[in-house]
Write an enzyme that holds these catalytic residues in place. Sequence first.
Site, PDB file in Angstrom:
ATOM      1  N   GLU A   1       0.891  -1.084   0.091  1.00 49.95           N
ATOM      2  CA  GLU A   1       0.183  -0.128  -0.124  1.00 49.95           C
ATOM      3  C   GLU A   1       0.998   1.119  -0.041  1.00 49.95           C
ATOM      4  OE1 GLU A   1      -3.384  -0.548   2.091  1.00 49.95           O
ATOM      5  OE2 GLU A   1      -4.402   1.553   2.502  1.00 49.95           O
TER       6      GLU A   1
ATOM      7  N   ASP B   1       0.991   4.302  -3.142  1.00 53.36           N
ATOM      8  CA  ASP B   1       0.335   5.756  -2.488  1.00 53.36           C
ATOM      9  C   ASP B   1       1.899   6.817  -3.417  1.00 53.36           C
ATOM     10  OD1 ASP B   1      -1.309   4.539  -1.235  1.00 53.36           O
ATOM     11  OD2 ASP B   1      -0.574   5.295   0.501  1.00 53.36           O
TER      12      ASP B   1
ATOM     13  N   SER C   1      -7.440   1.552  -2.507  1.00 50.49           N
ATOM     14  CA  SER C   1      -6.266   2.782  -2.168  1.00 50.49           C
ATOM     15  C   SER C   1      -5.190   3.132  -2.972  1.00 50.49           C
ATOM     16  CB  SER C   1      -5.469   1.352  -1.264  1.00 50.49           C
ATOM     17  OG  SER C   1      -6.448   0.453  -0.160  1.00 50.49           O
TER      18      SER C   1
ATOM     19  N   VAL D   1     -20.116   7.974 -14.398  1.00 50.33           N
ATOM     20  CA  VAL D   1     -20.081   6.474 -14.609  1.00 50.33           C
ATOM     21  C   VAL D   1     -21.383   6.164 -14.106  1.00 50.33           C
ATOM     22  CG1 VAL D   1     -19.329   4.099 -13.289  1.00 50.33           C
ATOM     23  CG2 VAL D   1     -17.609   6.458 -13.250  1.00 50.33           C
TER      24      VAL D   1
ATOM     25  N   ASP E   1     -24.095   9.750  -7.891  1.00 47.69           N
ATOM     26  CA  ASP E   1     -24.681   8.426  -7.382  1.00 47.69           C
ATOM     27  C   ASP E   1     -23.496   7.989  -5.801  1.00 47.69           C
ATOM     28  OD1 ASP E   1     -22.783   5.897  -7.954  1.00 47.69           O
ATOM     29  OD2 ASP E   1     -23.337   7.428  -9.816  1.00 47.69           O
TER      30      ASP E   1
END
Length: 508
Positions: free
Chosen positions: A230, A234, A420, A463, A488
């Site tokens: 992760e 990033d 993420s 989307v 949405d």
Amino acid sequence: VPPGIWRGRWVRGGREDWGWLHLLCHVCVAGKFLSLEELRALVQPSPVTQATVGKWLSAYGIEGCRGVGTLDFLECTVARAGLRLLPGAEFHRYVSGERSVVRSPAPYSLRGELAEHIDFVGGLHRFPAERKVLSQAWATEEEVAALHRAGQANFHLGVTPAVIRKRYNLTDGDVGAVSNNSQACAQFLEQYFHQADLAEFMQLFGSGFKHHSRVDQVVGQQGRGMAGMEASLDVEYIMSTGANISTWVFSNPGWQGTPCLVLPSLFAVSCEGVAAMPCLRPTETHRTDLPRHPLTQPPSCTGDSGAGCRRLAEGNHTFRPSFPASSPYVTVVGGTTFHNPFQVGDEVTDYISGGGFSNIFPLPDYQVAAVRRFLSTAPKLPPASYYNSSGRAYPDLAALSDNYWVVTNRIPMPWVSGTSASTPVVGGIMALINDRRLQQGLPPLGFLNPALYQLKEKGASTVTQGCHLSCLDATVQGQGFCAAPSWDPVTGWGTPNFPQLLRALLSQ
Ligand SMILES: *[C@@H]1O[C@H](CO)[C@@H](O)[C@H](O)[C@H]1NC(C)=O
Ligand SMILES: *[C@@H]1O[C@H](CO)[C@@H](O)[C@H](O)[C@H]1NC(C)=O
Ligand SMILES: *[C@@H]1O[C@H](CO)[C@@H](O)[C@H](O)[C@H]1NC(C)=O
Ligand SMILES: *[C@@H]1O[C@H](CO)[C@@H](O)[C@H](O)[C@H]1NC(C)=O
Ligand SMILES: *[C@@H]1O[C@H](CO)[C@@H](O)[C@H](O)[C@H]1NC(C)=O
């Protein structure tokens, strides 16, 4: 200290979580925010609270707690004897592989006269979050070469900086140009990035656009252990959209073991944001070397379990919003995937993308119109008992969350997925927009949401297809909300279209 979003371990009411945290802004208008001193004036605990808590701690021999700039959070190192200060708690060391944490399976209590002075003690109960980003394999050199050939043709074999930049309409020249801008992300719980991985990633995937291949400054401790997926993801992706922008990483490996105290403050909301700060373990470097330029931190991801699910006492189910994604002070990014998995084209909902309605935070003014329109026009909504339509609805935007390439521990890994991945992509794009604002003498954006919901020109591609997952029961059959032609609660306004978003946010 700029307001903004900080990735951190968050603690409230004895519960802990991971997430991106937003520092309060006083006037929620793009480009207007408080200085740290102004923030402190709002949130600092009263002298009585400071004295009461100080006396209580020193009675147990606890000295030298680390505070934060806003004074509403203390991090203390407690010797074994001092553990009596939390009656009821039983401390055990839990070990999993090479990691170990100290936690209490039993609840703690505080002496009555302290109750009004302490909101909670963190670090006692919840275990570190599971790693959200997953990869199933690693690649051979031949596969990486095939990837480049694919990029030249019009298909792709996984998401790379070139794919992201193409899809979100960043040209090769859309990179940072001023030196007084910067962006940051943070790593926790022994999740480190490695400069060598970043350099290799940029060598493999960084051709065609000017970029940095090094993080300029690590604040806090950078461990020597294995790189975390992760943390690698990033830095590699924020530096690919926020290209040629000075990048900082805030690092705190050890916070997990240390209980924290939060003192009550005037504004509970700011506390959540400030709560992230001690997790940055304010060292000398942190206090004295914070950049003088505005930082831009990437927004929060939605979590990866759709609308979520919780079983109620009477046996029925309800959706489970995640925090801090459901905070009205966080810009939240949902996940998408390519409609045609091998082509850089339209995106559809990634079914894991988190979204829904908060049970705690009321609908903020800035999104009332968008949410009402969704609720009144959606062809099919889950039963009303599953969500609270009067709460803050999220996410705000979305970006690809599937099938990324990441270099970690010197190995290029394909098929890395999770929301993420979406957040550093959007964070870097916002840093680039700040760059253009700075060029024109405008302040950086600050808190984004009110501006985002007022854009007259659409800055994102909606989307419209796909639903996310939820409770596996006979009533909703695993389906949460579905994407719609405007905002949405699965993909927000949609995915960023850089030139339009830039134009719209330059006029804010
Ligand atoms: C990269 O950023 C620096 C300032 O940090 C700037 O001087 C340089 O022109 C930028 N490069 C490009 C290609 O824009
Ligand atoms: C539980 O769900 C059933 C079926 O949807 C419903 O009839 C019942 O009223 C619900 N119970 C409560 C307490 O909401
Ligand atoms: C619904 O959300 C509001 C905040 O918007 C909250 O006050 C209320 O308690 C929530 N209702 C339920 C049943 O959780
Ligand atoms: C940042 O740099 C740009 C161009 O170099 C300049 O116009 C702007 O005034 C600077 N902004 C701040 C806040 O220093
Ligand atoms: C990028 O631009 C193209 C051409 O204008 C457009 O079709 C596409 O939707 C844009 N991408 C996004 C994510 O908006």
